[in-house]
Write a protein that holds these residues in place. Structure first.
Motif, PDB file in Angstrom:
ATOM      1  N   GLU A  29       0.828  -1.208   0.000  1.00 54.81           N
ATOM      2  CA  GLU A  29       0.000   0.000   0.000  1.00 54.81           C
ATOM      3  C   GLU A  29       0.862   1.257   0.000  1.00 54.81           C
ATOM      4  O   GLU A  29       1.781   1.403   0.794  1.00 54.81           O
ATOM      5  N   VAL A  30       0.511   2.159  -0.915  1.00 52.43           N
ATOM      6  CA  VAL A  30       1.054   3.509  -0.906  1.00 52.43           C
ATOM      7  C   VAL A  30      -0.142   4.441  -1.072  1.00 52.43           C
ATOM      8  O   VAL A  30      -0.812   4.433  -2.106  1.00 52.43           O
ATOM      9  N   SER A  31      -0.433   5.227  -0.023  1.00 56.10           N
ATOM     10  CA  SER A  31      -1.567   6.155  -0.028  1.00 56.10           C
ATOM     11  C   SER A  31      -1.117   7.516   0.463  1.00 56.10           C
ATOM     12  O   SER A  31      -0.359   7.606   1.425  1.00 56.10           O
ATOM     13  N   ARG A  32      -1.598   8.552  -0.192  1.00 60.85           N
ATOM     14  CA  ARG A  32      -1.290   9.920   0.214  1.00 60.85           C
ATOM     15  C   ARG A  32      -2.601  10.689   0.378  1.00 60.85           C
ATOM     16  O   ARG A  32      -3.436  10.687  -0.527  1.00 60.85           O
ATOM     17  N   LEU A  33      -2.753  11.346   1.518  1.00 55.89           N
ATOM     18  CA  LEU A  33      -3.976  12.077   1.830  1.00 55.89           C
ATOM     19  C   LEU A  33      -3.645  13.521   2.150  1.00 55.89           C
ATOM     20  O   LEU A  33      -2.796  13.797   3.004  1.00 55.89           O
TER      21      LEU A  33
END
Length: 135
Positions: free
Chosen positions: A88-92
């Motif tokens: 997982e790679v997530s940016r918020l």
């Protein structure tokens, strides 16, 4: 990379569109793709549909809760999950009117956090026509 926008929808519109979220998606999509001459109309329509977010509080609470996790970091205004075990790679990024979530995969760990923090969140990807209420 997938880009999702997360809006906090006013309760009366959640009740109205919960069974037909495609209508809400199409309204938000039409606002997203408005031309410059129609910005004022789009802004007024947008403000009727959404509640603003408490950016400072949400930013702070997210950081406090997640900073103990090894795959989480925060750079400036961007919260990042880089979990190699879950691939997982997530940016918020949290704004006053919406949140912007960038994903490399199908699911984000940010969903669980947001589901417990905020009500009436509507998530949509305008380019891929993907949308759902976060329950």
């Amino acid at each position: 990379m997938k880009v999702y926008y997360i809006f906090k929808i006013k309760k009366e519109f959640v009740n109205l569109y919960e069974e037909v979220p495609s209508v809400l998606f199409n309204i938000l999509k039409s606002i997203y793709y408005l031309d410059k001459e129609s910005v004022e109309y789009g802004y007024n329509l947008f403000n009727q549909l959404i509640n603003t977010l408490d950016k400072y509080k949400l930013d702070k609470d997210l950081y406090i809760e997640m900073h103990r996790d090894i795959p989480y970091i925060k750079k400036q205004d961007i919260h990042i999950i880089n979990n190699l075990y879950k691939d997982e790679v997530s940016r918020l990024r949290i704004n006053n009117f919406f949140m912007r979530l960038e994903l490399e995969q199908e699911y984000s760990s940010f969903y669980e956090y947001l589901k417990n923090k905020e009500d009436n969140l509507f998530i949509c990807n305008f380019k891929e026509t993907d949308f759902f209420f976060l329950h």
